[in-house]
Design a protein around this motif. Structure first.
Motif, PDB file in Angstrom:
ATOM      1  N   ALA A  69     -29.521  63.325  61.211  1.00 55.70           N
ATOM      2  CA  ALA A  69     -30.661  64.233  61.320  1.00 55.70           C
ATOM      3  C   ALA A  69     -30.252  65.618  61.808  1.00 55.70           C
ATOM      4  O   ALA A  69     -30.739  66.638  61.300  1.00 55.70           O
ATOM      5  N   LEU A  70     -29.382  65.681  62.818  1.00 55.90           N
ATOM      6  CA  LEU A  70     -28.974  66.979  63.345  1.00 55.90           C
ATOM      7  C   LEU A  70     -28.317  67.826  62.265  1.00 55.90           C
ATOM      8  O   LEU A  70     -28.681  68.995  62.069  1.00 55.90           O
ATOM      9  N   ARG A  71     -27.362  67.238  61.559  1.00 57.68           N
ATOM     10  CA  ARG A  71     -26.670  67.996  60.509  1.00 57.68           C
ATOM     11  C   ARG A  71     -27.643  68.418  59.410  1.00 57.68           C
ATOM     12  O   ARG A  71     -27.579  69.541  58.903  1.00 57.68           O
ATOM     13  N   ALA A  72     -28.574  67.519  59.054  1.00 59.68           N
ATOM     14  CA  ALA A  72     -29.544  67.845  58.006  1.00 59.68           C
ATOM     15  C   ALA A  72     -30.420  69.030  58.412  1.00 59.68           C
ATOM     16  O   ALA A  72     -30.687  69.928  57.594  1.00 59.68           O
ATOM     17  N   TRP A  73     -30.864  69.047  59.660  1.00 59.05           N
ATOM     18  CA  TRP A  73     -31.707  70.153  60.114  1.00 59.05           C
ATOM     19  C   TRP A  73     -30.921  71.458  60.200  1.00 59.05           C
ATOM     20  O   TRP A  73     -31.446  72.531  59.856  1.00 59.05           O
ATOM     21  N   LEU A  74     -29.681  71.399  60.628  1.00 55.91           N
ATOM     22  CA  LEU A  74     -28.863  72.609  60.689  1.00 55.91           C
ATOM     23  C   LEU A  74     -28.669  73.190  59.296  1.00 55.91           C
ATOM     24  O   LEU A  74     -28.783  74.415  59.091  1.00 55.91           O
TER      25      LEU A  74
END
Length: 293
Positions: free
Chosen positions: A90-95
């Protein structure tokens, strides 16, 4: 070429893109599946391109395609995320989403601001068609529409890798990618604003050498390459072993800028403004650096 005002022209372009996205969505939802997510998406992308090509032929203006460069990447990202959830970091996707959306909004807004209407066509397109002679329609389809679509799709491959892999990978490299990506978007925004102001004030024959343009003759291209390099970093962060695959798209765009886009722009600028030779003598071609005295 059809003479149509800017408001109506933008309306027609919007209709074209809605039709293109609808055809792509219909294929993805109801068309035969290859069971390979990236391949299904690529087919849908090509079908959408063909819709834009049809509008280009109907209105005899290939600049219908111009906004495709910035409109399609966010849609690819969102679809891949939708299909990969919940198995996604999720973190990478949002970034990635923050960087791509800001880039797309900036680039699309700049295109809308500078677009005068369908009475205008990018100066390179008629040149390509004239050189192709009786194969003009082939040049229009392949060189102006399909090749850029495939190039952008290739440059989005690292995003596909990053979105479809649940492993967090090299988190620190993802943050580096964010810094590079946001810096690229900011650089392009400033370069665009400076160029618009210059165009509004310039005297006949004057060449741009102010602000960022005094450090690089093409800061917009440098910023654009930096954005795609940031996406490559996201892919490498997700799958370091596939660093070469994540790098291919950004390298292809760099080759296009250095081998085709910049030489064509500079040849045209010299022909129209001989004073541009002084800018060439003093200012870096691509990578920003202090100008020569």
């Amino acid at each position: 070429m059809t003479t149509i005002g800017k408001a109506r022209s933008l309306g027609l372009v919007t209709v074209a893109y809605l039709a293109a996205v609808a055809v792509a969505a219909a294929w993805l939802w109801w068309g035969p599946s290859t069971a390979i997510l990236w391949l299904d998406t690529l087919i849908a992308d090509v079908l959408a391109t063909l819709v834009i090509f049809v509008f280009s032929r109907i209105y005899r203006n290939s600049s219908f395609y111009d906004a495709y460069w910035s409109v399609i990447p966010p849609l690819l990202l969102f679809y891949w995320w939708y299909r990969s959830a919940p198995d996604v970091d999720a973190l990478r996707a949002w970034l990635i989403t923050v960087v791509i959306v800001l880039w797309a909004v900036r680039l699309t807004a700049n295109w809308v601001y500078a677009f005068p209407g369908l009475h205008h066509e990018d100066w390179r397109y008629p040149m390509f068609k004239q050189r192709a002679g009786r194969f003009e329609i082939v040049a229009d389809l392949v060189a102006i529409h399909l090749i850029p679509t495939l190039q952008v799709f290739l440059a989005m491959v690292p995003v596909y890798i990053a979105i479809t892999r649940p492993d967090p990978g090299l988190t620190w490299l993802s943050w580096v990618a964010v810094v590079v990506g946001l810096g690229a978007v900011a650089l392009e925004f400033v370069a665009d604003v400076q160029m618009h102001r210059f165009v509004a004030e310039r005297r006949e024959g004057q060449a741009m050498d102010r602000g960022l343009w005094s450090w690089s003759r093409h800061p917009n291209y440098f910023g654009e390459f930096s954005f795609w390099a940031a996406l490559a970093l996201f892919g490498i962060a997700a799958a370091p072993g596939y660093w070469w695959l994540s790098s291919l798209g950004a390298l292809a765009i760099l080759a296009m800028f250095l081998g085709a886009s910049i030489p064509m722009m500079e040849e045209r600028s010299l022909a129209r403004r001989p004073a541009y030779q002084d800018v060439i003598d003093r200012v870096s071609r691509f990578v920003p650096r202090p100008p020569k005295n």
